[in-house]
Scaffold this motif. Sequence first.
Motif, mmCIF file in Angstrom:
data_model
loop_
_atom_site.group_PDB
_atom_site.id
_atom_site.type_symbol
_atom_site.label_atom_id
_atom_site.label_comp_id
_atom_site.label_asym_id
_atom_site.label_seq_id
_atom_site.Cartn_x
_atom_site.Cartn_y
_atom_site.Cartn_z
ATOM 1 N N ASP A 121 0.817 -1.214 0.000
ATOM 2 C CA ASP A 121 0.000 0.000 0.000
ATOM 3 C C ASP A 121 0.850 1.264 0.000
ATOM 4 O O ASP A 121 0.373 2.339 0.364
ATOM 5 C CB ASP A 121 -0.939 0.014 1.205
ATOM 6 C CG ASP A 121 -0.182 0.016 2.536
ATOM 7 O OD1 ASP A 121 1.043 -0.271 2.533
ATOM 8 O OD2 ASP A 121 -0.807 0.295 3.570
ATOM 9 N N ALA A 122 2.104 1.160 -0.427
ATOM 10 C CA ALA A 122 3.017 2.313 -0.386
ATOM 11 C C ALA A 122 2.497 3.474 -1.230
ATOM 12 O O ALA A 122 2.613 4.636 -0.828
ATOM 13 C CB ALA A 122 4.409 1.896 -0.855
ATOM 14 N N SER A 123 1.924 3.191 -2.390
ATOM 15 C CA SER A 123 1.410 4.259 -3.252
ATOM 16 C C SER A 123 0.251 4.993 -2.587
ATOM 17 O O SER A 123 0.163 6.225 -2.643
ATOM 18 C CB SER A 123 0.963 3.699 -4.595
ATOM 19 O OG SER A 123 2.062 3.210 -5.335
ATOM 20 N N ALA A 124 -0.640 4.240 -1.960
ATOM 21 C CA ALA A 124 -1.779 4.861 -1.288
ATOM 22 C C ALA A 124 -1.322 5.726 -0.111
ATOM 23 O O ALA A 124 -1.812 6.845 0.088
ATOM 24 C CB ALA A 124 -2.746 3.783 -0.802
ATOM 25 N N VAL A 125 -0.357 5.232 0.650
ATOM 26 C CA VAL A 125 0.129 5.992 1.804
ATOM 27 C C VAL A 125 0.889 7.234 1.342
ATOM 28 O O VAL A 125 0.813 8.285 1.970
ATOM 29 C CB VAL A 125 1.017 5.103 2.699
ATOM 30 C CG1 VAL A 125 1.495 5.883 3.922
ATOM 31 C CG2 VAL A 125 0.264 3.866 3.149
ATOM 32 N N ALA A 126 1.624 7.126 0.227
ATOM 33 C CA ALA A 126 2.329 8.294 -0.312
ATOM 34 C C ALA A 126 1.347 9.363 -0.752
ATOM 35 O O ALA A 126 1.568 10.562 -0.519
ATOM 36 C CB ALA A 126 3.216 7.878 -1.486
ATOM 37 N N ALA A 127 0.253 8.965 -1.396
ATOM 38 C CA ALA A 127 -0.770 9.923 -1.805
ATOM 39 C C ALA A 127 -1.412 10.587 -0.593
ATOM 40 O O ALA A 127 -1.667 11.797 -0.585
ATOM 41 C CB ALA A 127 -1.842 9.223 -2.642
ATOM 42 N N LEU A 128 -1.659 9.798 0.442
ATOM 43 C CA LEU A 128 -2.221 10.345 1.675
ATOM 44 C C LEU A 128 -1.267 11.345 2.314
ATOM 45 O O LEU A 128 -1.681 12.417 2.760
ATOM 46 C CB LEU A 128 -2.513 9.202 2.655
ATOM 47 C CG LEU A 128 -2.958 9.599 4.061
ATOM 48 C CD1 LEU A 128 -4.285 10.331 4.020
ATOM 49 C CD2 LEU A 128 -3.067 8.361 4.955
ATOM 50 N N ALA A 129 0.033 11.000 2.353
ATOM 51 C CA ALA A 129 1.014 11.891 2.954
ATOM 52 C C ALA A 129 1.126 13.201 2.189
ATOM 53 O O ALA A 129 1.183 14.283 2.790
ATOM 54 C CB ALA A 129 2.376 11.195 3.019
ATOM 55 N N LYS A 130 1.160 13.125 0.861
ATOM 56 C CA LYS A 130 1.270 14.345 0.057
ATOM 57 C C LYS A 130 0.070 15.250 0.276
ATOM 58 O O LYS A 130 0.209 16.480 0.411
ATOM 59 C CB LYS A 130 1.381 13.976 -1.427
ATOM 60 C CG LYS A 130 1.396 15.161 -2.390
ATOM 61 C CD LYS A 130 2.555 16.109 -2.121
ATOM 62 C CE LYS A 130 2.713 17.144 -3.218
ATOM 63 N NZ LYS A 130 1.603 18.120 -3.260
ATOM 64 N N SER A 131 -1.114 14.674 0.332
ATOM 65 C CA SER A 131 -2.322 15.473 0.513
ATOM 66 C C SER A 131 -2.371 16.112 1.899
ATOM 67 O O SER A 131 -2.547 17.323 2.039
ATOM 68 C CB SER A 131 -3.552 14.588 0.291
ATOM 69 O OG SER A 131 -4.739 15.309 0.517
#
Length: 405
Positions: free
Chosen positions: A312-322
């Motif tokens: 889920d690294a991509s999902a967590v990265a998107a969450l962090a950026k937002s």
Amino acid sequence: MRFSAEQEELRTTVRTLVERRGGTPQREPGVASEDVAEDVWRLLAEQVGAHALAVPEKLGGAGYSCLETHVVMEELGRALTPIPFLGSAVLTTQALLACDDAPARAEWLPRLTAGTLVGALAWAERGSFGTDAIATRAVSDSGGTASGSPRAQPTSGPSWRLTGVKEHVLDAGRAGLLLVAARTDRGLAVLAVDRAAPGVTVEPQVPMDLSRPQGRVLLDAAPATLLTSHGERVMRHVLDTACTALSAEQVGGAAHCLDMTVAYARQRVQFGRPIGAFQAVKHRLADMYVLLESARSASYAAAFALANGAPDASAVAALAKSSCSEAFRTIAGEAIQLHGGIGITWEHDCHRYFKRAHGSALLFGSPEWHRRRLAHGLGLTGGGNATRIAGSPQVADRESGTVRG
């Protein structure tokens, strides 16, 4: 999610180096201390080895992970150090590592990790950081394709021609190496271009944050070397890496905004008392703290997920950026408000952090765009491409920070 004692020592080392060398922009309008920036850039490479932290030992690096890079990015964000670390040591280096093994990679990687070469990733087009927006074309000189035939394999010399326009290229004017995402007849590919090659023109852009220069790269049949024909895979990795690293910088900048606002609230006296003693100010400082710690948790979660190869690294990265983008914007705005009149003057640091907060929020895609990516990844949308900015060109321009017309 705890950093080791060695990683915390790295944090202290970088912070001390930056503070002693004064690695922040000068106060004159639009002018940064180039000598100071060059000094910090050189010392980070020579004494800390920061540029090579996330590069495998077999390729001449330190053999660590993105966690160490995360620590460095957080400290550079705290000081707004005007060096091309994000664009060169993070994005370009990681994109090069994600490409196929080739003589060209072996040629450029040691110079990038030593800090003697600055690289730039030419990626965004038409106001979007989504791969669907990429229209730059790559054509083989030999008539080959990017299908894996011998003629299409990466070589040590240019064998392709690139034509197109790239926007929001970090440190494009300073870079000696450009990595370009472009279309071939078989899909997306990543190619390397010498900044001084014929057919390459860099036009400086004027961003909101003058300490982070950007440029527009115009390619007119520019000679290029194919690095990989698996561009989609590489750019997905680069997007996750970019969002994670930028979130660390945003947390560092937000933390400094809170620290200097708390210090000001303790020393600024009004009606015979420090303004920090008033309940209304206390509540706003507490809200800033909660936002900061929430953003820090999201940023660290993204770093550990990426370092561990979590699914889920991509999902967590998107969450962090937002979340980190919105937290930094809010905290920087509150810092100006709580500083009062001094907060809106050019002599104070507040405006620089405010500009960095709003500029970085749009870099690599707006918070709204990443929430749509996250929703798509979680199956909460009815369809569409997870890396595409939906809507008209005007919407795409607004979300990427580009103003047309």
